[in-house]
Design a protein around this motif. Structure first.
Motif, mmCIF file in Angstrom:
data_model
loop_
_atom_site.group_PDB
_atom_site.id
_atom_site.type_symbol
_atom_site.label_atom_id
_atom_site.label_comp_id
_atom_site.label_asym_id
_atom_site.label_seq_id
_atom_site.Cartn_x
_atom_site.Cartn_y
_atom_site.Cartn_z
ATOM 1 N N PRO A 1 33.885 33.405 39.660
ATOM 2 C CA PRO A 1 34.054 34.749 40.210
ATOM 3 C C PRO A 1 34.094 35.785 39.092
ATOM 4 O O PRO A 1 34.388 35.460 37.945
ATOM 5 N N GLU B 1 37.730 39.512 41.009
ATOM 6 C CA GLU B 1 37.910 38.492 42.052
ATOM 7 C C GLU B 1 38.813 37.363 41.548
ATOM 8 O O GLU B 1 39.645 36.856 42.295
ATOM 9 N N LYS C 1 42.349 38.586 41.727
ATOM 10 C CA LYS C 1 42.818 38.648 43.111
ATOM 11 C C LYS C 1 43.083 37.255 43.680
ATOM 12 O O LYS C 1 44.073 37.039 44.388
ATOM 13 N N ILE C 2 42.212 36.307 43.363
ATOM 14 C CA ILE C 2 42.404 34.926 43.834
ATOM 15 C C ILE C 2 43.698 34.366 43.265
ATOM 16 O O ILE C 2 44.511 33.778 43.986
ATOM 17 N N TYR D 1 31.657 43.469 34.790
ATOM 18 C CA TYR D 1 31.641 43.666 36.228
ATOM 19 C C TYR D 1 31.377 45.129 36.524
ATOM 20 O O TYR D 1 31.541 45.991 35.666
#
Length: 122
Positions: free
Chosen positions: A55, A59, A62-63, A118
């Motif tokens: 990811p 991400e 957040k995971i 990103y």
């Protein structure tokens, strides 16, 4: 036991079908050994032809936050302020090197994941 390298999609489909047939074979049997070998061959084929991308940094954060049951406020010390945490998690601002170091330690994430580029949302 006729095990071959998996070189084509057809080989892959046949290997999956055979593994499904022998998946629950009792341990110590020829079929169980065949299932172990097929599993390794299938895994190697999938890594080569169907890799799962890691990811992006946001991400990944957040995971890990979800896994650790953390809220945004729990990352204030690592990122630097409630507003800054929100900006980072909403992709309005890039992570700094200091944030990467802090988050890697706090969230037990690889810095290599966190330093990937990103997209920033305007």
């Amino acid at each position: 036991m006729d095990i071959r390298l998996i070189k084509t999609k057809d080989d892959y489909q046949q290997a999956l079908k055979r593994l499904e047939e022998i998946f629950d074979a009792p341990i110590g049997t020829v079929e169980s050994d065949e299932a172990d070998v097929l599993g390794l061959l299938i895994d190697e084929y999938e890594k080569k032809y169907h890799p799962i991308e890691a990811p992006d940094p946001i991400e990944a954060i957040k995971i890990r936050m979800e896994e650790m049951q953390l809220k945004q406020r729990d990352l204030v010390d690592e990122i630097g302020g409630k507003n800054r945490v929100s900006e980072i998690l909403n992709r309005k601002r890039k992570l700094t090197l200091e944030m990467v170091r802090n988050l890697a330690t706090r969230l037990n994430l690889s810095a290599a994941i966190l330093i990937k580029d990103y997209q920033i949302l305007k």
